[in-house]
Design a protein around this motif. Structure first.
Motif, PDB file in Angstrom:
ATOM      1  N   PRO A 232      60.724  26.897 -86.803  1.00  0.00           N
ATOM      2  CA  PRO A 232      59.923  27.465 -87.889  1.00  0.00           C
ATOM      3  C   PRO A 232      59.898  26.554 -89.104  1.00  0.00           C
ATOM      4  N   SER A 233      60.949  25.769 -89.280  1.00  0.00           N
ATOM      5  CA  SER A 233      61.065  24.844 -90.399  1.00  0.00           C
ATOM      6  C   SER A 233      62.015  23.739 -89.969  1.00  0.00           C
ATOM      7  N   VAL A 234      61.577  22.481 -90.078  1.00  0.00           N
ATOM      8  CA  VAL A 234      62.464  21.395 -89.670  1.00  0.00           C
ATOM      9  C   VAL A 234      63.702  21.321 -90.560  1.00  0.00           C
ATOM     10  N   PRO A 235      63.581  21.383 -91.903  1.00  0.00           N
ATOM     11  CA  PRO A 235      64.811  21.380 -92.708  1.00  0.00           C
ATOM     12  C   PRO A 235      65.760  22.526 -92.358  1.00  0.00           C
ATOM     13  N   GLN A 236      65.214  23.712 -92.116  1.00  0.00           N
ATOM     14  CA  GLN A 236      66.077  24.839 -91.752  1.00  0.00           C
ATOM     15  C   GLN A 236      66.788  24.572 -90.430  1.00  0.00           C
ATOM     16  N   ALA A 237      66.066  23.986 -89.484  1.00  0.00           N
ATOM     17  CA  ALA A 237      66.672  23.680 -88.192  1.00  0.00           C
ATOM     18  C   ALA A 237      67.783  22.650 -88.336  1.00  0.00           C
ATOM     19  N   VAL A 238      67.592  21.657 -89.196  1.00  0.00           N
ATOM     20  CA  VAL A 238      68.633  20.654 -89.441  1.00  0.00           C
ATOM     21  C   VAL A 238      69.876  21.315 -90.032  1.00  0.00           C
ATOM     22  N   ALA A 239      69.668  22.160 -91.021  1.00  0.00           N
ATOM     23  CA  ALA A 239      70.800  22.863 -91.630  1.00  0.00           C
ATOM     24  C   ALA A 239      71.500  23.760 -90.618  1.00  0.00           C
ATOM     25  N   ASP A 240      70.724  24.479 -89.816  1.00  0.00           N
ATOM     26  CA  ASP A 240      71.311  25.367 -88.810  1.00  0.00           C
ATOM     27  C   ASP A 240      72.114  24.597 -87.772  1.00  0.00           C
ATOM     28  N   ALA A 241      71.703  23.343 -87.512  1.00  0.00           N
ATOM     29  CA  ALA A 241      72.391  22.516 -86.522  1.00  0.00           C
ATOM     30  C   ALA A 241      73.596  21.781 -87.099  1.00  0.00           C
ATOM     31  N   GLY A 242      73.908  22.023 -88.364  1.00  0.00           N
ATOM     32  CA  GLY A 242      75.089  21.402 -88.962  1.00  0.00           C
ATOM     33  C   GLY A 242      74.849  20.018 -89.524  1.00  0.00           C
ATOM     34  N   GLY A 243      73.574  19.674 -89.769  1.00  0.00           N
ATOM     35  CA  GLY A 243      73.266  18.371 -90.330  1.00  0.00           C
ATOM     36  C   GLY A 243      73.498  18.318 -91.827  1.00  0.00           C
ATOM     37  N   TYR A 244      73.676  17.120 -92.335  1.00  0.00           N
ATOM     38  CA  TYR A 244      73.859  16.905 -93.771  1.00  0.00           C
ATOM     39  C   TYR A 244      72.711  16.102 -94.371  1.00  0.00           C
ATOM     40  N   ILE A 245      72.012  15.327 -93.538  1.00  0.00           N
ATOM     41  CA  ILE A 245      70.855  14.558 -93.981  1.00  0.00           C
ATOM     42  C   ILE A 245      69.677  14.897 -93.079  1.00  0.00           C
ATOM     43  N   TRP A 246      68.526  15.120 -93.708  1.00  0.00           N
ATOM     44  CA  TRP A 246      67.271  15.227 -92.964  1.00  0.00           C
ATOM     45  C   TRP A 246      66.507  13.927 -93.180  1.00  0.00           C
ATOM     46  N   ALA A 247      66.159  13.252 -92.084  1.00  0.00           N
ATOM     47  CA  ALA A 247      65.485  11.958 -92.144  1.00  0.00           C
ATOM     48  C   ALA A 247      64.113  12.070 -91.477  1.00  0.00           C
ATOM     49  N   PRO A 248      63.099  12.521 -92.213  1.00  0.00           N
ATOM     50  CA  PRO A 248      61.761  12.701 -91.633  1.00  0.00           C
ATOM     51  C   PRO A 248      60.915  11.432 -91.741  1.00  0.00           C
ATOM     52  N   TYR A 249      59.924  11.313 -90.858  1.00  0.00           N
ATOM     53  CA  TYR A 249      58.898  10.282 -91.021  1.00  0.00           C
ATOM     54  C   TYR A 249      58.196  10.561 -92.343  1.00  0.00           C
ATOM     55  N   PHE A 250      57.984   9.522 -93.140  1.00  0.00           N
ATOM     56  CA  PHE A 250      57.539   9.743 -94.520  1.00  0.00           C
ATOM     57  C   PHE A 250      56.191  10.461 -94.608  1.00  0.00           C
ATOM     58  N   LYS A 251      55.313  10.273 -93.622  1.00  0.00           N
ATOM     59  CA  LYS A 251      54.014  10.933 -93.674  1.00  0.00           C
ATOM     60  C   LYS A 251      54.127  12.441 -93.466  1.00  0.00           C
ATOM     61  N   ASP A 252      55.253  12.885 -92.914  1.00  0.00           N
ATOM     62  CA  ASP A 252      55.452  14.317 -92.674  1.00  0.00           C
ATOM     63  C   ASP A 252      56.034  15.044 -93.887  1.00  0.00           C
ATOM     64  N   VAL A 253      56.430  14.311 -94.924  1.00  0.00           N
ATOM     65  CA  VAL A 253      57.169  14.897 -96.040  1.00  0.00           C
ATOM     66  C   VAL A 253      56.212  15.550 -97.028  1.00  0.00           C
ATOM     67  N   THR A 254      56.506  16.808 -97.370  1.00  0.00           N
ATOM     68  CA  THR A 254      55.722  17.534 -98.369  1.00  0.00           C
ATOM     69  C   THR A 254      56.630  17.967 -99.518  1.00  0.00           C
ATOM     70  N   GLU A 255      56.015  18.287-100.628  1.00  0.00           N
ATOM     71  CA  GLU A 255      56.787  18.769-101.777  1.00  0.00           C
ATOM     72  C   GLU A 255      57.550  20.043-101.421  1.00  0.00           C
ATOM     73  N   HIS A 256      56.916  20.916-100.646  1.00  0.00           N
ATOM     74  CA  HIS A 256      57.570  22.157-100.236  1.00  0.00           C
ATOM     75  C   HIS A 256      58.798  21.871 -99.384  1.00  0.00           C
ATOM     76  N   ASP A 257      58.675  20.933 -98.432  1.00  0.00           N
ATOM     77  CA  ASP A 257      59.810  20.618 -97.562  1.00  0.00           C
ATOM     78  C   ASP A 257      60.963  20.011 -98.337  1.00  0.00           C
ATOM     79  N   VAL A 258      60.665  19.159 -99.308  1.00  0.00           N
ATOM     80  CA  VAL A 258      61.720  18.567-100.120  1.00  0.00           C
ATOM     81  C   VAL A 258      62.466  19.651-100.890  1.00  0.00           C
ATOM     82  N   ALA A 259      61.721  20.549-101.501  1.00  0.00           N
ATOM     83  CA  ALA A 259      62.351  21.645-102.249  1.00  0.00           C
ATOM     84  C   ALA A 259      63.189  22.521-101.329  1.00  0.00           C
TER      85      ALA A 259
END
Length: 323
Positions: A232-259
């Protein structure tokens, strides 16, 4: 937790980290010791690079699952012709016979980096070679974003995943650089293995939406494709998986996702940002770190925006002081 490892990738309102991609691929031979040393000496204190294992389980620094003919020459100095041998089919002794110090400028990949210098005598390094380099007294500030590569085309893929994680973790521990290393991958299953095998090192989750095609000379980010559509959300999935850094392809990055990522306590480190306009967009979005083939180019854009790439308390010649 993990404050020391994450410090080199954590930004703030006046600081965004510069991460050298494959060293500084835009101007130096990629994933070579020469390129890494030059990048560090120009003031870059974080490196992103790719590691997989050879047939005899030696962790080596190379991006593709096969030797890339556009950057590989034989011992006789000829450009490698097809078929390109797979890294998993070569022992390290066999792999070390090839020269990866230059680009074939007559290929599409070679034309992507017209400023890259051409060298001879550059071998695919072992991970251990880079770790010895950063353990030199003058380089002990360097942090590593170590991308673990999985090869879905090997017959024993699952076993190979486990062997790769184990071999890499053993080398990192042998050189005592766990406190400076983040384990990083598109293969989220391998990152789960890392969390079990090496709980002392944080994990960084790479992502790329499937509508973005792989660039010339690079393997596609297929390991991530299995997760798309279920998230449902890549950042949420990273957090749920125990990640500390989200490293997205830059073209996929939105202001909403950063927030959203920041709300989840994640650091954001987009890749691979090479155009000045894209660099400015990432700076304006307030990401923590930017992975680039052109660290000097990024540094110039940051100077224009009055943003540092090191914190003022850090002892480095690359620190930018405000006027």
């Amino acid at each position: 937790m993990f404050d020391e490892q994450l410090a080199g990738f954590k930004g703030d309102e006046q600081c965004i980290r510069v991460v050298g991609h494959r060293g500084a691929r835009g101007i130096m031979p990629e994933n070579t010791l020469l390129g890494f040393e030059w990048t560090i000496k120009m003031g870059v204190s974080a490196l992103e690079f790719d590691v997989m294992i050879t047939k005899d389980s030696v962790p080596v620094i190379v991006h593709n699952h096969h030797l890339n003919r556009d950057i590989t020459r034989t011992p006789q100095g000829d450009w490698l012709n097809a078929p390109e041998p797979r890294i998993s089919d070569l022992t390290y002794e066999q792999l070390s016979q090839f020269d990866v110090g230059g680009l074939n400028i007559f290929t599409e990949y070679g034309q992507r980096f017209p400023e890259q210098i051409f060298m001879s005598g550059q071998k695919v390094p072992q991970l251990a070679d880079l770790l010895r380099l950063i353990n030199r007294p003058e380089f002990r500030h360097v942090r590593l974003m170590l991308e673990i590569k999985s090869d879905p085309h090997v017959p024993d893929h699952r076993d190979r995943q486990a062997q790769t994680v184990e071999a890499i973790v053993n080398v990192v521990r042998a050189h005592n650089v766990q406190a400076r290393t983040v384990l990083h991958s598109f293969d989220w299953e391998m990152l789960r293995m890392c969390q079990i095998e090496a709980p002392e090192m944080p994990t960084s989750f790479l992502s790329q939406l499937p509508e973005e095609e792989a660039t010339a000379g690079s393997d596609p980010a297929s390991a991530f494709d299995a997760y798309v559509g279920t998230l449902p959300s890549v950042p949420q999935a990273v957090a749920d998986a125990g990640g500390y850094i989200w490293a997205p392809y830059f073209k996929d990055v939105t202001e909403h996702d950063v927030a959203h990522a920041k709300q989840l306590g994640l650091l954001i480190s987009p890749w691979t940002v090479n155009d000045p306009h894209d660099m400015v967009r990432m700076i304006d979005l307030g990401v923590d770190a930017i992975v680039t083939d052109y660290p000097a180019r990024l540094q110039r854009e940051m100077i224009k925006k009055q943003v540092r790439w090191q914190r003022t308390e850090e002892n480095t010649n690359a620190a930018l002081t405000s006027a």
